[in-house]
Design an enzyme around this catalytic site. Structure first.
Site, short mmCIF file in Angstrom:
data_model
loop_
_atom_site.label_atom_id
_atom_site.label_comp_id
_atom_site.label_asym_id
_atom_site.label_seq_id
_atom_site.Cartn_x
_atom_site.Cartn_y
_atom_site.Cartn_z
N GLU A 12 -7.90 76.53 31.99
CA GLU A 12 -6.55 76.17 32.41
C GLU A 12 -5.63 76.24 31.19
OE1 GLU A 12 -6.47 72.42 34.80
OE2 GLU A 12 -8.60 72.47 34.32
N HIS A 45 -11.43 68.53 28.74
CA HIS A 45 -10.00 68.84 28.64
C HIS A 45 -9.46 68.45 27.26
CE1 HIS A 45 -8.42 69.27 33.03
NE2 HIS A 45 -9.56 69.91 32.85
#
Length: 321
Positions: free
Chosen positions: A107, A38
């Site tokens: 995402e 991430h």
């Protein structure tokens, strides 16, 4: 017997701590490890997000047995697939064949940072399929030039290729991603024990391939403290991926989860130190047909007590499944 994995959750610990944790997980007897990739944590209370590929490189050198895996990398926006292929080949060499490349459609939380916008889900999945094809072509050796719908690659070649290529895993959430996983993947990745996902994976060519799940848990001798910590750091999980993939940052997750109660999290995440509760949370994955389940211990500063407890009590109980 299901293989039990350990998650290096980059959103809740710094890079040096993450490497120390996976070394301890190897010592405790976990069968494999996975690493989130991430740019940002879901919630500010998690507090971290180091570069996963640097962490993986350090982990490859600090460990000797435990397999490593990206869980998952999006090869379409923040990274170009040609770069991901080079990263994965290098990790496979550094780890001496212990790396698996987990991929997904991404995402908004992580991919918006490069300023290319965030396309709708069907486009993201088309990009994922093309990216995997590019990665596979580079893994095959030789020089490639590719001009596709979404990606261009010009005279690219991987100069350091391992003899055994890293297996490619694909994260799934619906029929289209299952088709991509079955056709282009060596294994499937899912975060929920949904039999319809594995059935679709099998229909599209996945029969007999490994299937890897993931489960958040929160060990603490004080169950109320475990529930409080899980609510503070992991309440984002109740939104589901159709929501979570669209939110652009921690502030959005704060707003989206403001009405999630501690009781909601206690119902979704095994909390405390009751081994039976943790085993029963893993059982649906086993019953559904998952061959591997990676556990996420919630709380970056609570990894060492969890790993000691897992070695002494939890892993032996899970071996009985």
């Amino acid at each position: 017997m299901v293989r039990v994995g350990y998650t290096m959750m980059t959103e809740q610990a710094g890079p040096r701590d993450l490497v120390e944790h996976v070394v301890a997980a190897e010592r405790a007897g976990f069968d494999f490890s996975v690493t989130s990739d991430h740019y940002s944590p879901w919630l500010a209370s998690q507090g971290h997000s180091p570069f996963a590929w640097s962490v993986l490189g350090a982990a490859a050198q600090a460990t000797s047995r435990i397999p490593l895996m990206s869980y998952v990398t999006c090869p379409t926006t923040r990274y170009h697939p040609a770069v991901v292929a080079q990263q994965a080949a290098t990790l496979q060499l550094l780890s001496q064949g212990r790396f698996r490349l987990g991929l997904g459609s991404g995402e908004n939380l992580n991919e918006h940072v490069v300023g290319r916008g965030w396309p709708p889900a069907p486009v993201r999945l088309d990009k994922l399929a093309e990216a995997i094809e590019v990665i596979r072509a580079l893994f095959a050796g030789g020089e490639i030039t590719h001009h596709g719908t979404h990606f261009d690659v010009v005279h690219a070649k991987l100069w350091d290729l391992p003899e055994v290529l890293p297996p490619v895993g694909v994260a799934v959430s619906g029929e289209r991603s299952c088709e991509i996983a079955g056709r282009l993947g060596d294994l499937v990745i899912a975060t929920e024990p949904r039999s319809e996902l594995l059935d679709a994976f099998d229909r599209h060519g996945g029969r007999g391939k490994p299937r890897v799940g993931q489960l958040p848990v929160c060990f603490d001798r004080d169950r109320d403290a475990a529930i409080s910590r899980a609510h503070d750091q992991f309440r984002w999980m109740v939104g589901g991926w159709r929501v979570n993939a669209e939110l652009p940052g921690p502030a959005g997750f704060e707003d989206a989860t403001q009405y999630v109660r501690p009781d909601d999290i206690a119902a979704a995440v095994p909390c405390g130190d009751d081994v039976g509760r943790f085993v029963e949370a893993v059982r649906p994955y086993v019953d559904t047909g998952f061959t591997e389940v990676a556990l996420v211990q919630i709380g970056g500063d609570r990894q060492e007590p969890f790993l000691r407890w897992a070695e002494a009590e939890l892993l032996p109980a899970l071996r009985e499944l």
